[in-house]
Design a protein around this motif. Sequence first.
Motif, short mmCIF file in Angstrom:
data_model
loop_
_atom_site.label_atom_id
_atom_site.label_comp_id
_atom_site.label_asym_id
_atom_site.label_seq_id
_atom_site.Cartn_x
_atom_site.Cartn_y
_atom_site.Cartn_z
N ILE A 1 0.82 -1.22 0.00
CA ILE A 1 0.00 0.00 0.00
C ILE A 1 0.85 1.26 0.00
O ILE A 1 0.61 2.18 -0.81
CB ILE A 1 -0.98 -0.02 1.18
N PRO A 2 1.89 1.38 0.87
CA PRO A 2 2.73 2.58 0.80
C PRO A 2 3.39 2.79 -0.56
O PRO A 2 3.46 3.91 -1.05
CB PRO A 2 3.77 2.36 1.90
N VAL A 3 3.89 1.71 -1.18
CA VAL A 3 4.55 1.85 -2.47
C VAL A 3 3.56 2.30 -3.54
O VAL A 3 3.86 3.17 -4.36
CB VAL A 3 5.22 0.52 -2.87
N LEU A 4 2.37 1.71 -3.55
CA LEU A 4 1.36 2.10 -4.55
C LEU A 4 0.95 3.56 -4.38
O LEU A 4 0.87 4.30 -5.36
CB LEU A 4 0.13 1.19 -4.43
N VAL A 5 0.68 3.96 -3.16
CA VAL A 5 0.25 5.34 -2.92
C VAL A 5 1.35 6.32 -3.31
O VAL A 5 1.09 7.36 -3.93
CB VAL A 5 -0.15 5.53 -1.44
N THR B 1 4.01 5.90 -5.43
CA THR B 1 4.52 5.88 -6.80
C THR B 1 3.43 5.92 -7.87
O THR B 1 3.67 6.42 -8.97
CB THR B 1 5.39 4.64 -7.04
N VAL B 2 2.27 5.37 -7.58
CA VAL B 2 1.21 5.30 -8.60
C VAL B 2 0.06 6.23 -8.26
O VAL B 2 -0.61 6.76 -9.15
CB VAL B 2 0.69 3.84 -8.75
N GLY B 3 -0.19 6.46 -6.97
CA GLY B 3 -1.25 7.35 -6.56
C GLY B 3 -2.39 6.63 -5.87
O GLY B 3 -2.54 5.40 -5.99
N ASN B 4 -3.20 7.38 -5.14
CA ASN B 4 -4.31 6.80 -4.38
C ASN B 4 -5.31 6.10 -5.28
O ASN B 4 -5.93 5.11 -4.88
CB ASN B 4 -5.01 7.88 -3.56
N ASP B 5 -5.52 6.61 -6.50
CA ASP B 5 -6.51 6.01 -7.39
C ASP B 5 -6.16 4.58 -7.75
O ASP B 5 -7.05 3.79 -8.09
CB ASP B 5 -6.64 6.85 -8.67
N SER B 6 -4.87 4.24 -7.69
CA SER B 6 -4.47 2.87 -8.06
C SER B 6 -4.99 1.84 -7.08
O SER B 6 -5.06 0.64 -7.42
CB SER B 6 -2.94 2.79 -8.13
N LEU B 7 -5.37 2.27 -5.88
CA LEU B 7 -5.83 1.31 -4.87
C LEU B 7 -7.11 0.62 -5.28
O LEU B 7 -7.43 -0.45 -4.74
CB LEU B 7 -6.02 2.01 -3.53
N ARG B 8 -7.86 1.19 -6.22
CA ARG B 8 -9.10 0.52 -6.63
C ARG B 8 -8.81 -0.83 -7.26
O ARG B 8 -9.65 -1.74 -7.21
CB ARG B 8 -9.88 1.41 -7.61
N TYR B 9 -7.63 -0.99 -7.86
CA TYR B 9 -7.24 -2.30 -8.38
C TYR B 9 -6.68 -3.20 -7.28
O TYR B 9 -6.68 -4.43 -7.42
CB TYR B 9 -6.17 -2.15 -9.48
#
Length: 323
Positions: free
Chosen positions: A126-130, A132-140
């Motif tokens: 979760i920290p890496v996704l937020v 480097t990719v952004g909060n919106d990526s968490l939907r995947y």
Amino acid sequence: MQHPAPTDTMRLSQKNERGFSLLLALLLPLFLIAGLGWALARSSWLARGWPNGVSELTVKLLVPALLLNGAYTNGISASISWQLLCAFYLPLVAVFLLYAHGWRRGAGAAPRALAATYSNNAFVGIPVLVQTVGNDSLRYAFPIIAFHSLVGFSLYYLCARGDAGAHRGRGGKLGASLLAALKNPIVASLFIGFALNLGGVDLPAPVRQLLAMLAGAALPCALLALGASLATLAPQRGGETVLVAATKLLLLPLLVWLLARHGFGLAPEAVKVLVLLSACPVGINAALVVKADGKDAGMVGSAILLSSILCMATIPLWLWFLH
């Protein structure tokens, strides 16, 4: 004297170098916070036992608040399909079975298989996704995280039942483990968030603000807890640990990328999320499950330590590759 114009190859090389430097700059704060947690755990500056408190607070309150807030805000995206789950879990099951039934079968097969496939999504993914990719990526990431422990622990106990030393009552352990996974605050928070979103529930503004504030504290606390947990681990069984860590950090994400990108043709952002989740180091809960099952968790603990150190190099490489 005129200098020769840069070729396309030179431009591409310069662009790749800048991109890799940017990725390292994005990830460096994460690694520094985890390193701070390790240093604090090794020192006597804070009261003894603080890592357990921070870890429990993070897993039971802060990360669930982050996921509940995200699931409530975003709901289940229309772009989420069965291909997303298959692209992540089919390679995971394949690697698990390879370790459980295709290589050195025995009492240690199930722990090795779990360590080679179970990701540290809460403290690293979760920290890496937020970041480097952004909060919106968490939907995947939501559907993957929701079923990750259920799938991983189910495979472990089903494999352990077939071990030569399996004892009666293993089925009870499987049921208890699955029930515990369903009650896990991280899993429960996702389902609650989805239910609120699907039900059209309008949470009061103070509640939404509370969730947002708790979510803001989740990532630094998760990284501090990760670093502190590594301070208690010691390397064992070098060759076996290296192989498990290499499988977890390189082979599994490669298989996920091949299936997600070339098998199902998923969107680039979805592919990136799946690969990064699969490229996370071994999850800390893997050692807890193996230890609770009465097996030696030494190799799993070593795999957690080694993969957590090596991921500081492999995650930037995967991000660069995916770009």
